[in-house]
Enzyme design. Structure first.
Site, PDB file in Angstrom:
ATOM      1  N   ASN A   1      30.665 -51.418 -13.911  1.00 58.62           N
ATOM      2  CA  ASN A   1      32.040 -51.934 -13.822  1.00 58.62           C
ATOM      3  C   ASN A   1      32.885 -51.044 -14.716  1.00 58.62           C
ATOM      4  OD1 ASN A   1      34.413 -53.348 -13.829  1.00 58.62           O
ATOM      5  ND2 ASN A   1      33.605 -55.157 -14.877  1.00 58.62           N
TER       6      ASN A   1
ATOM      7  N   LYS B   1      35.985 -50.924 -15.007  1.00 59.99           N
ATOM      8  CA  LYS B   1      37.214 -51.585 -15.484  1.00 59.99           C
ATOM      9  C   LYS B   1      38.407 -50.624 -15.327  1.00 59.99           C
ATOM     10  CE  LYS B   1      34.362 -54.518 -18.320  1.00 59.99           C
ATOM     11  NZ  LYS B   1      34.226 -55.397 -19.471  1.00 59.99           N
TER      12      LYS B   1
ATOM     13  N   HIS C   1      35.564 -61.899 -12.322  1.00 63.86           N
ATOM     14  CA  HIS C   1      35.226 -61.400 -13.667  1.00 63.86           C
ATOM     15  C   HIS C   1      36.041 -62.185 -14.697  1.00 63.86           C
ATOM     16  CE1 HIS C   1      34.819 -58.803 -17.126  1.00 63.86           C
ATOM     17  NE2 HIS C   1      33.761 -58.271 -16.535  1.00 63.86           N
TER      18      HIS C   1
ATOM     19  N   GLU D   1      37.545 -61.315 -17.250  1.00 62.86           N
ATOM     20  CA  GLU D   1      38.822 -60.695 -17.636  1.00 62.86           C
ATOM     21  C   GLU D   1      39.908 -61.023 -16.622  1.00 62.86           C
ATOM     22  OE1 GLU D   1      37.274 -56.713 -18.184  1.00 62.86           O
ATOM     23  OE2 GLU D   1      36.183 -57.425 -19.937  1.00 62.86           O
TER      24      GLU D   1
ATOM     25  N   GLU E   1      27.774 -63.556 -16.843  1.00 63.74           N
ATOM     26  CA  GLU E   1      28.254 -62.753 -17.973  1.00 63.74           C
ATOM     27  C   GLU E   1      28.871 -63.674 -19.019  1.00 63.74           C
ATOM     28  OE1 GLU E   1      29.268 -58.474 -16.649  1.00 63.74           O
ATOM     29  OE2 GLU E   1      30.970 -59.732 -16.204  1.00 63.74           O
TER      30      GLU E   1
ATOM     31  N   GLY F   1      31.476 -56.547 -23.905  1.00 64.32           N
ATOM     32  CA  GLY F   1      32.165 -55.531 -24.697  1.00 64.32           C
ATOM     33  C   GLY F   1      32.067 -55.748 -26.200  1.00 64.32           C
TER      34      GLY F   1
ATOM     35  N   SER G   1      27.201 -56.400 -22.658  1.00 69.69           N
ATOM     36  CA  SER G   1      26.565 -55.480 -23.617  1.00 69.69           C
ATOM     37  C   SER G   1      25.136 -55.093 -23.221  1.00 69.69           C
ATOM     38  CB  SER G   1      26.600 -56.065 -25.033  1.00 69.69           C
ATOM     39  OG  SER G   1      27.949 -56.247 -25.455  1.00 69.69           O
TER      40      SER G   1
HETATM   41  P1  PGA Z   1      30.013 -54.615 -21.110  1.00 71.81           P
HETATM   42  O1  PGA Z   1      30.846 -55.253 -19.890  1.00 71.81           O
HETATM   43  O2  PGA Z   1      28.736 -54.088 -20.524  1.00 71.81           O
HETATM   44  O3  PGA Z   1      30.902 -53.518 -21.647  1.00 71.81           O
HETATM   45  O4  PGA Z   1      29.780 -55.691 -22.077  1.00 71.81           O
HETATM   46  C1  PGA Z   1      30.213 -55.971 -18.875  1.00 71.81           C
HETATM   47  C2  PGA Z   1      31.237 -56.481 -17.891  1.00 71.81           C
HETATM   48  O5  PGA Z   1      32.310 -56.909 -18.307  1.00 71.81           O
HETATM   49  O6  PGA Z   1      31.000 -56.465 -16.662  1.00 71.81           O
END
Ligand code: PGA
Length: 252
Positions: A9, A11, A97, A99, A169, A175, A215
């Site tokens: 992803n 982003k 997601h 976000e 997630e 993140g 992560s």
């Molecule tokens: P990350 O993000 O691996 O940077 O924690 C995962 C995601 O948001 O899909």
């Protein structure tokens, strides 16, 4: 047997030029040294989809959008429809997601429309769910995720449901560098699979790919992917460099 999926992803990162370079580098590594039984997906910004599709070997690397519109078409300035995503050659779309839920107000009602349009256009949704830290601290994560599923993809027919993948997630792990422990991730994914079995039957549950995200990286992927209910990962930060992403793909 259900598919193992490792999806990046990206982003809101990379220009088109950088994205093409990244896609080519991932593709090269996957074609030469990538595990053949893993479905590799690159979740790119909308602007990059067509170019990234052209840059990869579609038999080894799939491409995903990170969102799609909740309407089929029309006067919705700035939106990108599921049909438009499909027309780029992308086969997947990440939906729900955290976000998008948190910063863009995506609700279960919006997500139901997006999932339906994605499926109607032949895209495979990677449907995201997961709780915030406060929910985990109150030990209410199971009920929270259950509600997320019940309000959205559990409304689908078994036939439609069997076309999607799920990514759990936990928001507190995204993140942050704080991965859910292997036990926490396995426990939640087993719980989700149990809910699917109750709702759609054991056969559907056994065929549903459920990914862990948050992560996930080259160091912890091995242990996570060794768990019986973890069918791969949704990878943010560690998908932005081909040399970080490949060991995750090969972690099985
Ligand atoms: P990350 O993000 O691996 O940077 O924690 C995962 C995601 O948001 O899909």
């Amino acid at each position: 047997m259900r598919k193992k999926i490792v999806a990046g992803n990206w982003k809101c990162n990379t220009t088109i030029q950088e994205g093409i370079e990244l896609a080519k580098a991932v593709n090269e590594l996957v074609v030469t040294t990538g595990a053949k039984d893993v479905v590799v997906v690159l979740g790119t910004p909308f602007t990059h989809l067509t170019s990234v599709v052209a840059a990869v070997d579609s038999t080894r690397v799939g491409v995903a959008a990170q969102n799609c519109a909740a309407e089929a078409k029309g006067a919705f300035t700035g939106e990108v429809s599921a049909a438009m995503v499909k027309s780029t050659g992308a086969e997947f779309v990440i939906l729900g997601h955290s976000e998008r839920r948190e910063y863009y107000g995506e609700t279960s009602a919006t997500l139901n429309k997006k999932v339906a349009l994605a499926l109607a256009n032949g895209l495979t949704p990677i449907y995201c769910c997961g709780e915030a830290l406060s929910v985990r601290e109150a030990n209410e994560q199971n009920a929270y995720v259950k509600t997320q599923l019940e309000e959205t993809i559990f409304n689908l027919s078994a036939e439609d449901f069997s076309k999607l993948a799920i990514a759990y997630e936990p928001i507190w792990a995204i993140g942050t560098g704080v991965t859910a422990s292997t036990a926490q991730a396995q426990e939640m994914l087993a719980f989700i699979r149990g809910l699917i079995a109750e709702k759609f039957g054991k056969a559907v549950a056994e065929e549903t790919s459920i990914l862990y995200g948050g992560s996930c990286n080259a160091k912890n992927a091995n242990e996570l992917f060794a768990q019986p209910d973890i069918d791969g990962g949704l990878i943010g930060g560690a998908s932005l460099k081909a040399e970080d992403f490949l060991p995750i793909i090969n972690a099985y």
